[in-house]
Design a protein around this motif. Structure first.
Motif, short mmCIF file in Angstrom:
data_model
loop_
_atom_site.label_atom_id
_atom_site.label_comp_id
_atom_site.label_asym_id
_atom_site.label_seq_id
_atom_site.Cartn_x
_atom_site.Cartn_y
_atom_site.Cartn_z
N ASP A 39 0.78 4.80 -0.54
CA ASP A 39 0.67 3.34 -0.56
C ASP A 39 -0.32 2.92 -1.65
O ASP A 39 -1.45 3.40 -1.69
N GLU A 248 3.24 9.13 4.76
CA GLU A 248 2.53 8.13 3.96
C GLU A 248 1.04 8.45 3.81
O GLU A 248 0.35 8.68 4.81
N SER A 250 -1.63 6.39 3.48
CA SER A 250 -1.76 4.93 3.66
C SER A 250 -2.97 4.35 2.95
O SER A 250 -2.97 3.19 2.54
MG MG Z 1 1.05 1.43 4.04
#
Ligand code: MG
Ligand code: ZN
Length: 368
Positions: A39, A248, A250
């Protein structure tokens, strides 16, 4: 940790053989799909692994590289919700949307599509598992902020394995419901203490290891991301049917929002470590397509030369042998985003295209 003074020579080129891909990767279809999302991971974030990692970045092991345009349907600069929905469902939608289109209508995602064909499915994140990026792979809500509703939709999703934070959205909720009980009724073993290596292959598994977010790397998250990914891979392998796994990193995004370079680079290097074990798996098995990308860039991050003074014209002078990570925004940016692919049909992922085409290309690769 003082990353800004860590100076490493950039000598990875030529000193390590490129990841060996089987010669039939163009025609062969992959069995499994692993989608890795950093991300907020733009090209400078990815580049930092080449300067701040002790040893070879796993990003350097890819041969197939593309670039995506990540605009959303309503804005030039996307958020993670619209970005993840584009990957999960193949549409561009409005910022804030989780698995719904511009009319706020649910749209089928890749997890739902593949689970109908007997795929096992899994999601791993270093945020709450109800946060926008993982949510777009199992929930359908008009706003990313509705995390209790998102948690509730996990119980009706086909997900077999998940790991992340977010306990408060499953228990001690404002609406008083206990989602952990509901998940257990749906065949889940829920683990809230720590990662467990040996898990019952006949059950579904949810690791919910933080009240909300998982800790930062610099605050002791350890090897959660790589370990949980390895547990998922061995769980899927033992159950002997194909799988789709989304992992992910994040908090690369959150570090960008915070304009904190040490936070960002440690999260990025954690992602790179997980990536290494995924590539080792894909290289060994030869049947798994690995796609690495990001929803958008965060922070306007750059790897600048250190400013050492000013010349007589008032221009900065630099030490181009010292990299000083810098930021230009506390928000997201519109930069094109790299895509790296390995394995059968990886050549589909070279070139320039749209974020929503990641979904389309996965379907083309699988011939589904
Ligand atoms: Mg995210
Ligand atoms: Zn963000």
């Amino acid at each position: 940790m003082a990353l800004a003074i860590l100076m490493l020579s950039c000598n990875y080129e030529g000193s390590r053989p490129k990841l060996a891909e089987k010669s039939d990767t163009k025609s062969k279809k992959p069995l499994n799909i692993i989608l890795l999302i950093g991300d907020g991971m733009g090209l400078s974030q990815l580049s930092s692994s080449f300067y701040f990692k002790v040893g070879h970045p796993n990003f350097a092991r890819f041969k197939t590289i593309g670039l995506i345009n990540v605009t959303s349907a309503n804005l030039k600069i996307t958020d993670s919700a619209a970005g993840a929905t584009s990957f999960a469902s193949g549409i561009k939608t409005y910022n804030g949307a989780i698995g719904v289109d511009m009319n706020k209508e649910p749209i089928e995602n890749i997890v739902e599509l593949l689970s109908k064909e007997n795929y096992q499915t899994g999601l791993i994140a270093t945020s709450s598992i109800t946060h926008a990026t993982p949510a777009a792979f199992y929930a359908h809500v008009a706003s990313r902020d509705w995390e209790e509703q998102i948690a509730e939709q996990m119980s009706s999703s086909p997900i077999d394995f998940f790991a992340g934070g977010g306990l408060k959205f499953f228990q001690n909720r404002q609406d008083g419901k206990n989602m952990l009980k509901l998940l257990e009724n749906k065949g889940f073993d829920i683990h809230t203490d720590s990662l467990v290596q040996k898990i019952d292959k006949s059950k579904r598994h949810g690791f919910i290891l933080g009240e909300e977010d998982m800790p930062k790397m610099i605050e002791g998250r350890g090897d959660f991301l790589m370990k949980s990914t390895q547990i998922a891979l061995s769980y899927f392998e033992d159950n002997n049917s194909p799988f789709f796994l989304m992992v992910e990193g994040s908090q690369i995004d959150w570090a960008g929002h915070d304009n904190e370079a040490d936070y960002l680079i440690t999260e990025l290097l954690d992602f790179d470590q997980m990536l290494g074990s995924v590539l080792d798996y894909a290289e060994k098995e030869g049947n798994t397509l690995v796609v690495v990308t990001a929803d958008h860039e965060t922070g306007g991050f750059t790897l600048s030369g250190k400013i050492t003074g000013q010349n007589s014209k008032g221009e900065h002078e630099h030490d181009y042998n010292v990299i000083v990570p810098t930021f230009s925004t506390t928000g997201h940016s519109a930069a094109l985003i790299p895509v790296l692919a390995f394995g059968p049909q990886s050549s589909q992922f070279s070139g320039f295209y749209q974020n929503s085409d990641i979904y389309n290309k996965i379907r083309i690769a699988l011939d589904k």
